[in-house]
Design a protein around this motif. Structure first.
Motif, PDB file in Angstrom:
ATOM      1  N   ARG A 243      23.065  13.185  89.364  1.00 14.05           N
ATOM      2  CA  ARG A 243      21.636  13.161  89.671  1.00 14.05           C
ATOM      3  C   ARG A 243      20.824  13.656  88.480  1.00 14.05           C
ATOM      4  O   ARG A 243      21.125  14.714  87.906  1.00 14.05           O
ATOM      5  CB  ARG A 243      21.391  14.078  90.876  1.00 14.05           C
ATOM      6  N   ALA A 244      19.837  12.880  88.068  1.00 18.62           N
ATOM      7  CA  ALA A 244      18.900  13.297  87.023  1.00 18.62           C
ATOM      8  C   ALA A 244      17.634  13.814  87.702  1.00 18.62           C
ATOM      9  O   ALA A 244      17.002  13.102  88.489  1.00 18.62           O
ATOM     10  CB  ALA A 244      18.572  12.132  86.097  1.00 18.62           C
ATOM     11  N   VAL A 245      17.260  15.061  87.418  1.00 18.57           N
ATOM     12  CA  VAL A 245      16.132  15.711  88.098  1.00 18.57           C
ATOM     13  C   VAL A 245      14.876  15.546  87.255  1.00 18.57           C
ATOM     14  O   VAL A 245      14.787  16.062  86.136  1.00 18.57           O
ATOM     15  CB  VAL A 245      16.427  17.205  88.339  1.00 18.57           C
ATOM     16  N   LEU A 246      13.896  14.823  87.784  1.00 16.73           N
ATOM     17  CA  LEU A 246      12.649  14.588  87.060  1.00 16.73           C
ATOM     18  C   LEU A 246      11.868  15.879  86.865  1.00 16.73           C
ATOM     19  O   LEU A 246      11.250  16.114  85.833  1.00 16.73           O
ATOM     20  CB  LEU A 246      11.791  13.569  87.824  1.00 16.73           C
ATOM     21  N   LEU A 266       1.965  17.981  90.537  1.00 14.36           N
ATOM     22  CA  LEU A 266       2.171  18.456  89.173  1.00 14.36           C
ATOM     23  C   LEU A 266       3.502  19.196  89.113  1.00 14.36           C
ATOM     24  O   LEU A 266       3.693  20.200  89.794  1.00 14.36           O
ATOM     25  CB  LEU A 266       1.032  19.396  88.755  1.00 14.36           C
ATOM     26  N   LEU A 267       4.439  18.675  88.319  1.00 12.31           N
ATOM     27  CA  LEU A 267       5.759  19.280  88.202  1.00 12.31           C
ATOM     28  C   LEU A 267       5.778  20.317  87.100  1.00 12.31           C
ATOM     29  O   LEU A 267       4.923  20.324  86.205  1.00 12.31           O
ATOM     30  CB  LEU A 267       6.804  18.194  87.914  1.00 12.31           C
ATOM     31  N   ASP A 268       6.750  21.208  87.161  1.00 14.22           N
ATOM     32  CA  ASP A 268       6.852  22.264  86.154  1.00 14.22           C
ATOM     33  C   ASP A 268       7.565  21.797  84.882  1.00 14.22           C
ATOM     34  O   ASP A 268       7.711  22.542  83.931  1.00 14.22           O
ATOM     35  CB  ASP A 268       7.575  23.492  86.732  1.00 14.22           C
ATOM     36  N   GLN A 269       8.022  20.548  84.855  1.00 19.37           N
ATOM     37  CA  GLN A 269       8.724  20.004  83.695  1.00 19.37           C
ATOM     38  C   GLN A 269       7.721  19.489  82.663  1.00 19.37           C
ATOM     39  O   GLN A 269       6.859  18.680  82.980  1.00 19.37           O
ATOM     40  CB  GLN A 269       9.639  18.856  84.161  1.00 19.37           C
ATOM     41  N   GLN A 270       7.835  19.959  81.420  1.00 17.84           N
ATOM     42  CA  GLN A 270       6.999  19.443  80.357  1.00 17.84           C
ATOM     43  C   GLN A 270       7.430  18.029  80.010  1.00 17.84           C
ATOM     44  O   GLN A 270       8.616  17.692  80.060  1.00 17.84           O
ATOM     45  CB  GLN A 270       7.092  20.343  79.109  1.00 17.84           C
ATOM     46  N   ILE A 271       6.486  17.181  79.640  1.00 18.90           N
ATOM     47  CA  ILE A 271       6.782  15.763  79.442  1.00 18.90           C
ATOM     48  C   ILE A 271       7.740  15.526  78.286  1.00 18.90           C
ATOM     49  O   ILE A 271       8.493  14.557  78.256  1.00 18.90           O
ATOM     50  CB  ILE A 271       5.462  14.981  79.225  1.00 18.90           C
ATOM     51  N   GLU A 272       7.758  16.458  77.304  1.00 18.45           N
ATOM     52  CA  GLU A 272       8.642  16.279  76.151  1.00 18.45           C
ATOM     53  C   GLU A 272      10.017  16.914  76.358  1.00 18.45           C
ATOM     54  O   GLU A 272      10.909  16.756  75.526  1.00 18.45           O
ATOM     55  CB  GLU A 272       7.997  16.858  74.883  1.00 18.45           C
ATOM     56  N   GLU A 273      10.203  17.620  77.462  1.00 17.19           N
ATOM     57  CA  GLU A 273      11.481  18.290  77.724  1.00 17.19           C
ATOM     58  C   GLU A 273      12.519  17.323  78.296  1.00 17.19           C
ATOM     59  O   GLU A 273      12.185  16.385  79.024  1.00 17.19           O
ATOM     60  CB  GLU A 273      11.284  19.451  78.707  1.00 17.19           C
ATOM     61  N   ALA A 274      13.777  17.588  77.948  1.00 14.75           N
ATOM     62  CA  ALA A 274      14.872  16.786  78.509  1.00 14.75           C
ATOM     63  C   ALA A 274      15.042  17.095  79.991  1.00 14.75           C
ATOM     64  O   ALA A 274      14.745  18.211  80.449  1.00 14.75           O
ATOM     65  CB  ALA A 274      16.164  17.070  77.754  1.00 14.75           C
ATOM     66  N   LEU A 275      15.518  16.119  80.733  1.00 10.68           N
ATOM     67  CA  LEU A 275      15.762  16.301  82.159  1.00 10.68           C
ATOM     68  C   LEU A 275      17.096  17.009  82.390  1.00 10.68           C
ATOM     69  O   LEU A 275      18.045  16.833  81.622  1.00 10.68           O
ATOM     70  CB  LEU A 275      15.801  14.945  82.875  1.00 10.68           C
ATOM     71  N   ASN A 276      17.148  17.800  83.446  1.00 11.42           N
ATOM     72  CA  ASN A 276      18.428  18.367  83.870  1.00 11.42           C
ATOM     73  C   ASN A 276      19.225  17.298  84.606  1.00 11.42           C
ATOM     74  O   ASN A 276      18.708  16.625  85.500  1.00 11.42           O
ATOM     75  CB  ASN A 276      18.215  19.565  84.798  1.00 11.42           C
ATOM     76  N   ILE A 277      20.480  17.152  84.223  1.00 15.37           N
ATOM     77  CA  ILE A 277      21.358  16.210  84.897  1.00 15.37           C
ATOM     78  C   ILE A 277      22.397  17.013  85.659  1.00 15.37           C
ATOM     79  O   ILE A 277      23.150  17.796  85.067  1.00 15.37           O
ATOM     80  CB  ILE A 277      22.030  15.256  83.896  1.00 15.37           C
ATOM     81  N   GLY A 290      14.562   6.647  80.462  1.00 12.07           N
ATOM     82  CA  GLY A 290      14.216   5.417  79.759  1.00 12.07           C
ATOM     83  C   GLY A 290      14.487   4.220  80.636  1.00 12.07           C
ATOM     84  O   GLY A 290      14.482   4.303  81.862  1.00 12.07           O
ATOM     85  N   ARG A 291      14.766   3.089  79.985  1.00 13.37           N
ATOM     86  CA  ARG A 291      14.976   1.851  80.717  1.00 13.37           C
ATOM     87  C   ARG A 291      16.011   1.023  79.966  1.00 13.37           C
ATOM     88  O   ARG A 291      16.054   1.006  78.741  1.00 13.37           O
ATOM     89  CB  ARG A 291      13.664   1.086  80.837  1.00 13.37           C
ATOM     90  N   MET A 292      16.878   0.337  80.744  1.00 15.64           N
ATOM     91  CA  MET A 292      17.882  -0.540  80.138  1.00 15.64           C
ATOM     92  C   MET A 292      18.150  -1.703  81.081  1.00 15.64           C
ATOM     93  O   MET A 292      18.396  -1.489  82.275  1.00 15.64           O
ATOM     94  CB  MET A 292      19.178   0.226  79.856  1.00 15.64           C
ATOM     95  N   ASN A 293      18.068  -2.916  80.533  1.00 15.03           N
ATOM     96  CA  ASN A 293      18.329  -4.141  81.303  1.00 15.03           C
ATOM     97  C   ASN A 293      17.503  -4.206  82.580  1.00 15.03           C
ATOM     98  O   ASN A 293      17.984  -4.590  83.642  1.00 15.03           O
ATOM     99  CB  ASN A 293      19.818  -4.252  81.651  1.00 15.03           C
ATOM    100  N   GLY A 294      16.256  -3.789  82.485  1.00 15.52           N
ATOM    101  CA  GLY A 294      15.352  -3.870  83.623  1.00 15.52           C
ATOM    102  C   GLY A 294      15.539  -2.798  84.664  1.00 15.52           C
ATOM    103  O   GLY A 294      14.937  -2.849  85.734  1.00 15.52           O
ATOM    104  N   LYS A 295      16.379  -1.775  84.387  1.00 17.83           N
ATOM    105  CA  LYS A 295      16.611  -0.694  85.335  1.00 17.83           C
ATOM    106  C   LYS A 295      16.300   0.651  84.690  1.00 17.83           C
ATOM    107  O   LYS A 295      16.366   0.801  83.454  1.00 17.83           O
ATOM    108  CB  LYS A 295      18.073  -0.705  85.809  1.00 17.83           C
ATOM    109  N   ALA A 297      17.015   4.304  83.413  1.00 19.79           N
ATOM    110  CA  ALA A 297      18.226   4.834  82.795  1.00 19.79           C
ATOM    111  C   ALA A 297      17.941   6.218  82.220  1.00 19.79           C
ATOM    112  O   ALA A 297      16.791   6.626  82.085  1.00 19.79           O
ATOM    113  CB  ALA A 297      18.718   3.893  81.696  1.00 19.79           C
ATOM    114  N   VAL A 298      19.003   6.947  81.931  1.00 20.99           N
ATOM    115  CA  VAL A 298      18.897   8.264  81.308  1.00 20.99           C
ATOM    116  C   VAL A 298      19.854   8.305  80.128  1.00 20.99           C
ATOM    117  O   VAL A 298      21.047   8.025  80.272  1.00 20.99           O
ATOM    118  CB  VAL A 298      19.250   9.395  82.310  1.00 20.99           C
ATOM    119  N   LYS A 299      19.338   8.645  78.963  1.00 19.52           N
ATOM    120  CA  LYS A 299      20.167   8.786  77.770  1.00 19.52           C
ATOM    121  C   LYS A 299      20.624  10.240  77.659  1.00 19.52           C
ATOM    122  O   LYS A 299      19.813  11.165  77.680  1.00 19.52           O
ATOM    123  CB  LYS A 299      19.380   8.392  76.518  1.00 19.52           C
ATOM    124  N   ILE A 300      21.933  10.438  77.572  1.00 19.36           N
ATOM    125  CA  ILE A 300      22.480  11.790  77.486  1.00 19.36           C
ATOM    126  C   ILE A 300      22.142  12.396  76.135  1.00 19.36           C
ATOM    127  O   ILE A 300      22.479  11.846  75.079  1.00 19.36           O
ATOM    128  CB  ILE A 300      24.009  11.781  77.694  1.00 19.36           C
TER     129      ILE A 300
END
Length: 313
Positions: A243-246, A266-277, A290-295, A297-300
Protein backbone atom coordinates in the motif's frame (compact mmCIF):
# COMPACT_ATOMS: atom_id res chain seq x y z
CA UNK A 1 -28.40 -10.06 63.99
CA UNK A 2 -27.59 -7.34 61.52
CA UNK A 3 -30.47 -6.76 59.10
CA UNK A 4 -28.09 -6.21 56.18
CA UNK A 5 -26.34 -9.53 56.91
CA UNK A 6 -29.62 -11.40 57.03
CA UNK A 7 -30.79 -9.80 53.80
CA UNK A 8 -27.54 -10.80 52.07
CA UNK A 9 -27.97 -14.38 53.26
CA UNK A 10 -31.43 -14.39 51.79
CA UNK A 11 -30.21 -13.31 48.34
CA UNK A 12 -29.91 -16.04 45.75
CA UNK A 13 -26.44 -16.57 44.42
CA UNK A 14 -26.19 -16.55 40.63
CA UNK A 15 -26.07 -20.03 39.21
CA UNK A 16 -22.83 -21.03 37.55
CA UNK A 17 -23.14 -22.38 34.05
CA UNK A 18 -21.66 -25.85 33.75
CA UNK A 19 -20.29 -26.87 30.38
CA UNK A 20 -21.12 -30.50 29.67
CA UNK A 21 -18.16 -32.55 28.56
CA UNK A 22 -18.75 -34.52 25.39
CA UNK A 23 -17.35 -37.99 26.09
CA UNK A 24 -18.11 -39.02 22.50
CA UNK A 25 -15.84 -36.27 21.22
CA UNK A 26 -12.90 -35.75 23.60
CA UNK A 27 -10.77 -32.72 22.91
CA UNK A 28 -7.69 -34.22 21.31
CA UNK A 29 -6.74 -31.10 19.39
CA UNK A 30 -4.91 -28.45 21.43
CA UNK A 31 -5.08 -24.72 20.79
CA UNK A 32 -1.49 -24.83 19.55
CA UNK A 33 -2.40 -27.40 16.92
CA UNK A 34 -5.49 -25.45 15.87
CA UNK A 35 -3.36 -22.31 15.55
CA UNK A 36 -0.70 -24.18 13.56
CA UNK A 37 -3.29 -25.74 11.25
CA UNK A 38 -4.82 -22.32 10.70
CA UNK A 39 -1.45 -20.88 9.67
CA UNK A 40 -0.66 -23.61 7.15
CA UNK A 41 -4.14 -23.57 5.63
CA UNK A 42 -4.26 -19.81 5.28
CA UNK A 43 -1.16 -20.24 3.13
CA UNK A 44 -2.89 -23.04 1.23
CA UNK A 45 -5.87 -20.76 0.57
CA UNK A 46 -3.56 -18.29 -1.15
CA UNK A 47 -2.07 -21.08 -3.26
CA UNK A 48 -5.36 -22.51 -4.55
CA UNK A 49 -6.63 -19.01 -5.24
CA UNK A 50 -4.31 -19.11 -8.25
CA UNK A 51 -5.54 -22.58 -9.20
CA UNK A 52 -9.20 -21.55 -9.33
CA UNK A 53 -8.48 -18.20 -10.99
CA UNK A 54 -6.96 -20.17 -13.85
CA UNK A 55 -9.76 -22.75 -13.95
CA UNK A 56 -12.57 -20.18 -13.96
CA UNK A 57 -10.69 -17.49 -15.88
CA UNK A 58 -12.07 -15.09 -13.28
CA UNK A 59 -10.65 -13.44 -10.14
CA UNK A 60 -11.52 -15.45 -7.01
CA UNK A 61 -11.10 -15.08 -3.27
CA UNK A 62 -10.42 -18.06 -1.04
CA UNK A 63 -11.05 -17.56 2.69
CA UNK A 64 -10.29 -19.93 5.54
CA UNK A 65 -13.63 -20.16 7.37
CA UNK A 66 -12.60 -22.35 10.31
CA UNK A 67 -10.48 -25.10 11.82
CA UNK A 68 -12.18 -27.54 14.20
CA UNK A 69 -12.25 -31.07 15.56
CA UNK A 70 -15.12 -33.27 14.36
CA UNK A 71 -16.35 -36.80 14.80
CA UNK A 72 -15.94 -38.38 11.39
CA UNK A 73 -19.40 -39.96 11.29
CA UNK A 74 -21.10 -36.64 12.14
CA UNK A 75 -19.08 -34.87 9.46
CA UNK A 76 -20.34 -37.33 6.85
CA UNK A 77 -23.93 -37.19 8.12
CA UNK A 78 -24.04 -33.43 7.55
CA UNK A 79 -23.05 -33.77 3.90
CA UNK A 80 -26.02 -33.93 1.52
CA UNK A 81 -25.99 -36.59 -1.18
CA UNK A 82 -25.00 -36.45 -3.96
CA UNK A 83 -21.74 -34.69 -3.20
CA UNK A 84 -18.20 -34.70 -4.56
CA UNK A 85 -15.74 -36.23 -2.11
CA UNK A 86 -12.19 -36.91 -3.19
CA UNK A 87 -10.41 -39.33 -0.86
CA UNK A 88 -6.63 -39.02 -1.03
CA UNK A 89 -4.04 -41.28 0.53
CA UNK A 90 -1.10 -39.72 2.41
CA UNK A 91 1.88 -42.08 2.29
CA UNK A 92 3.54 -40.88 5.51
CA UNK A 93 0.31 -41.18 7.50
CA UNK A 94 -0.68 -44.52 6.03
CA UNK A 95 -4.20 -43.15 6.03
CA UNK A 96 -6.79 -41.33 3.94
CA UNK A 97 -7.98 -37.74 4.13
CA UNK A 98 -10.97 -36.15 2.37
CA UNK A 99 -11.52 -33.15 0.15
CA UNK A 100 -15.24 -32.34 -0.11
CA UNK A 101 -16.59 -29.99 -2.80
CA UNK A 102 -20.09 -29.18 -3.96
CA UNK A 103 -20.94 -31.23 -7.07
CA UNK A 104 -22.66 -28.25 -8.71
CA UNK A 105 -19.40 -26.31 -8.47
CA UNK A 106 -17.50 -29.25 -10.01
CA UNK A 107 -19.96 -29.26 -12.94
CA UNK A 108 -19.56 -25.49 -13.29
CA UNK A 109 -15.75 -25.89 -13.43
CA UNK A 110 -16.07 -28.65 -16.04
CA UNK A 111 -18.22 -26.37 -18.20
CA UNK A 112 -15.67 -23.55 -17.96
CA UNK A 113 -12.77 -25.92 -18.66
CA UNK A 114 -14.63 -27.20 -21.72
CA UNK A 115 -15.13 -23.71 -23.14
CA UNK A 116 -18.72 -23.22 -22.00
CA UNK A 117 -20.21 -20.16 -20.31
CA UNK A 118 -22.49 -21.62 -17.65
CA UNK A 119 -23.98 -18.75 -15.63
CA UNK A 120 -25.25 -20.60 -12.55
CA UNK A 121 -23.72 -22.94 -9.95
CA UNK A 122 -26.91 -24.94 -9.52
CA UNK A 123 -26.85 -28.37 -11.22
CA UNK A 124 -26.52 -30.84 -8.33
CA UNK A 125 -25.93 -34.45 -9.38
CA UNK A 126 -23.27 -37.13 -9.48
CA UNK A 127 -20.45 -36.57 -11.94
CA UNK A 128 -20.21 -38.56 -15.13
CA UNK A 129 -17.01 -40.44 -15.97
CA UNK A 130 -15.93 -37.69 -18.39
CA UNK A 131 -16.73 -34.94 -15.87
CA UNK A 132 -14.88 -36.89 -13.19
CA UNK A 133 -11.81 -37.05 -15.42
CA UNK A 134 -11.89 -33.33 -16.24
CA UNK A 135 -12.42 -32.16 -12.64
CA UNK A 136 -9.80 -34.69 -11.60
CA UNK A 137 -7.13 -32.48 -13.18
CA UNK A 138 -8.27 -29.57 -11.02
CA UNK A 139 -8.32 -31.73 -7.88
CA UNK A 140 -4.87 -33.04 -8.75
CA UNK A 141 -3.55 -29.45 -8.85
CA UNK A 142 -5.23 -28.70 -5.53
CA UNK A 143 -3.61 -31.73 -3.92
CA UNK A 144 -0.21 -30.86 -5.37
CA UNK A 145 -0.48 -27.44 -3.73
CA UNK A 146 -1.56 -29.08 -0.47
CA UNK A 147 1.47 -31.37 -0.51
CA UNK A 148 3.65 -28.38 -1.36
CA UNK A 149 2.53 -26.22 1.57
CA UNK A 150 2.93 -29.12 4.01
CA UNK A 151 6.38 -30.13 2.77
CA UNK A 152 8.53 -27.64 4.74
CA UNK A 153 6.93 -28.79 7.99
CA UNK A 154 5.90 -32.42 7.54
CA UNK A 155 6.52 -35.05 4.86
CA UNK A 156 3.20 -35.24 3.04
CA UNK A 157 3.20 -37.37 -0.10
CA UNK A 158 -0.23 -37.75 -1.70
CA UNK A 159 -0.27 -41.05 -3.56
CA UNK A 160 -3.68 -41.09 -5.22
CA UNK A 161 -7.28 -39.92 -4.91
CA UNK A 162 -10.68 -41.53 -5.46
CA UNK A 163 -14.00 -39.84 -6.26
CA UNK A 164 -17.16 -40.73 -4.29
CA UNK A 165 -20.61 -39.13 -4.60
CA UNK A 166 -22.30 -40.81 -1.61
CA UNK A 167 -20.99 -40.02 1.89
CA UNK A 168 -22.50 -43.23 3.30
CA UNK A 169 -20.19 -45.30 1.07
CA UNK A 170 -17.01 -44.01 2.71
CA UNK A 171 -15.35 -46.50 5.05
CA UNK A 172 -11.78 -45.20 5.09
CA UNK A 173 -11.98 -43.95 8.70
CA UNK A 174 -13.58 -45.27 11.87
CA UNK A 175 -17.04 -43.76 12.31
CA UNK A 176 -16.28 -42.63 15.88
CA UNK A 177 -12.76 -41.37 15.14
CA UNK A 178 -12.10 -37.66 15.55
CA UNK A 179 -10.82 -35.73 12.60
CA UNK A 180 -9.56 -32.21 11.91
CA UNK A 181 -11.91 -30.24 9.68
CA UNK A 182 -10.69 -27.31 7.58
CA UNK A 183 -13.50 -25.18 6.10
CA UNK A 184 -13.05 -22.75 3.22
CA UNK A 185 -15.20 -20.33 1.25
CA UNK A 186 -14.47 -19.62 -2.40
CA UNK A 187 -15.98 -16.39 -3.71
CA UNK A 188 -16.23 -15.30 -7.33
CA UNK A 189 -18.68 -13.18 -9.25
CA UNK A 190 -21.97 -13.51 -7.26
CA UNK A 191 -21.24 -17.00 -5.89
CA UNK A 192 -19.98 -18.26 -2.53
CA UNK A 193 -18.90 -21.90 -2.65
CA UNK A 194 -17.89 -23.81 0.50
CA UNK A 195 -15.44 -26.70 0.45
CA UNK A 196 -13.54 -28.54 3.16
CA UNK A 197 -10.67 -30.87 3.99
CA UNK A 198 -10.98 -33.50 6.72
CA UNK A 199 -7.78 -35.02 8.08
CA UNK A 200 -7.60 -38.37 9.89
CA UNK A 201 -6.56 -38.68 13.58
CA UNK A 202 -3.26 -40.24 12.46
CA UNK A 203 -2.16 -36.70 11.59
CA UNK A 204 -1.91 -36.00 15.33
CA UNK A 205 -0.01 -39.12 16.33
CA UNK A 206 3.67 -38.52 17.10
CA UNK A 207 3.62 -35.29 15.10
CA UNK A 208 4.87 -32.17 16.94
CA UNK A 209 2.61 -30.00 14.81
CA UNK A 210 2.13 -27.26 17.40
CA UNK A 211 5.82 -26.38 17.42
CA UNK A 212 6.51 -27.33 13.80
CA UNK A 213 4.87 -24.23 12.38
CA UNK A 214 6.70 -21.76 14.60
CA UNK A 215 9.66 -21.75 12.24
CA UNK A 216 11.88 -18.72 12.46
CA UNK A 217 14.91 -17.98 10.31
CA UNK A 218 17.31 -20.08 12.38
CA UNK A 219 15.07 -23.15 12.34
CA UNK A 220 14.51 -22.74 8.60
CA UNK A 221 18.28 -22.79 8.07
CA UNK A 222 18.43 -26.04 10.05
CA UNK A 223 16.22 -27.82 7.51
CA UNK A 224 17.71 -30.28 5.01
CA UNK A 225 18.65 -28.53 1.72
CA UNK A 226 15.67 -29.93 -0.22
CA UNK A 227 13.17 -28.94 2.49
CA UNK A 228 14.83 -25.56 2.93
CA UNK A 229 14.40 -24.82 -0.78
CA UNK A 230 10.71 -25.76 -0.58
CA UNK A 231 10.33 -23.55 2.47
CA UNK A 232 11.96 -20.61 0.67
CA UNK A 233 9.80 -21.21 -2.42
CA UNK A 234 6.67 -21.14 -0.25
CA UNK A 235 7.75 -17.91 1.44
CA UNK A 236 8.38 -16.25 -1.93
CA UNK A 237 4.87 -17.16 -3.10
CA UNK A 238 3.07 -15.75 -0.04
CA UNK A 239 1.00 -12.71 -0.99
CA UNK A 240 1.39 -9.52 1.04
CA UNK A 241 -0.65 -6.34 1.22
CA UNK A 242 1.27 -3.56 -0.56
CA UNK A 243 0.00 0.00 0.00
CA UNK A 244 1.28 3.46 -0.96
CA UNK A 245 -0.02 6.08 1.51
CA UNK A 246 -0.81 9.43 -0.11
CA UNK A 247 -0.98 11.16 3.27
CA UNK A 248 -2.88 11.40 6.54
CA UNK A 249 -4.69 14.05 8.56
CA UNK A 250 -6.51 14.44 11.86
CA UNK A 251 -9.96 15.90 12.37
CA UNK A 252 -12.65 15.96 15.01
CA UNK A 253 -15.74 13.79 14.80
CA UNK A 254 -17.80 16.95 14.33
CA UNK A 255 -15.75 17.95 11.28
CA UNK A 256 -15.96 14.40 9.93
CA UNK A 257 -19.75 14.40 10.21
CA UNK A 258 -19.89 17.77 8.47
CA UNK A 259 -18.03 16.57 5.35
CA UNK A 260 -19.91 16.91 2.08
CA UNK A 261 -19.18 16.00 -1.53
CA UNK A 262 -16.73 18.51 -3.03
CA UNK A 263 -14.98 19.32 0.27
CA UNK A 264 -11.18 19.31 0.27
CA UNK A 265 -9.00 17.59 2.87
CA UNK A 266 -5.58 19.05 3.63
CA UNK A 267 -3.09 16.24 4.27
CA UNK A 268 0.02 16.51 6.41
CA UNK A 269 2.21 15.22 3.55
CA UNK A 270 4.27 17.86 1.76
CA UNK A 271 3.88 17.69 -2.01
CA UNK A 272 7.63 17.22 -2.57
CA UNK A 273 7.97 14.44 0.03
CA UNK A 274 8.16 10.77 -0.90
CA UNK A 275 5.19 8.60 -0.03
CA UNK A 276 5.36 5.94 2.66
CA UNK A 277 4.96 2.49 1.17
CA UNK A 278 3.58 -0.05 3.63
CA UNK A 279 3.77 -3.83 3.49
CA UNK A 280 1.23 -5.38 5.84
CA UNK A 281 0.86 -2.00 7.58
CA UNK A 282 4.61 -1.56 8.20
CA UNK A 283 6.55 1.16 6.37
CA UNK A 284 9.19 -0.63 4.28
CA UNK A 285 9.88 1.74 1.37
CA UNK A 286 9.50 5.30 0.15
CA UNK A 287 8.48 6.30 -3.35
CA UNK A 288 7.03 8.99 -5.62
CA UNK A 289 3.66 8.80 -7.36
CA UNK A 290 3.41 8.81 -11.14
CA UNK A 291 1.80 7.11 -14.09
CA UNK A 292 2.72 4.19 -16.36
CA UNK A 293 0.80 2.70 -19.30
CA UNK A 294 -2.30 4.68 -18.41
CA UNK A 295 -2.34 3.52 -14.77
CA UNK A 296 -1.30 5.08 -11.49
CA UNK A 297 2.16 3.96 -10.39
CA UNK A 298 4.74 4.50 -7.66
CA UNK A 299 8.47 4.67 -8.33
CA UNK A 300 10.52 3.20 -5.48
CA UNK A 301 12.91 5.85 -4.19
CA UNK A 302 14.28 4.20 -1.05
CA UNK A 303 14.13 0.80 0.63
CA UNK A 304 14.27 1.25 4.38
CA UNK A 305 17.48 -0.16 5.82
CA UNK A 306 17.39 -3.79 6.98
CA UNK A 307 13.74 -4.21 5.90
CA UNK A 308 14.72 -6.85 3.33
CA UNK A 309 16.88 -8.88 5.69
CA UNK A 310 14.11 -10.62 7.60
CA UNK A 311 10.49 -11.66 7.23
CA UNK A 312 8.87 -9.39 9.81
CA UNK A 313 5.99 -8.31 7.60
Amino acid sequence: MDDSASSNQGEKRPKKKIKIYDFEQPKLVSKDIIRAMRNIHETYGRHIKRVFSGVLNHPVEVTLAGVSQVVFSKFLQEIESPTAIFMFNVEELGDWALLQVQPEFCIYCVERQSGGYKNEVSEKRSLSRIEERIIGRVINNMLKELSHVWSPFLSFTIEDFVYESKPENIRTMSAIAPGILIDYELKFDKFVVPFSICYPPSLLKDKPIGSTFNLDKSSANALPPADKKKFEDDMKRVEVNFRAVLGTTMMSVMDLMALREGDTLLLDQQIEEALNIKINDKVKMNGYPGRMNGKKAVKIYEIIKNSNEHFDF
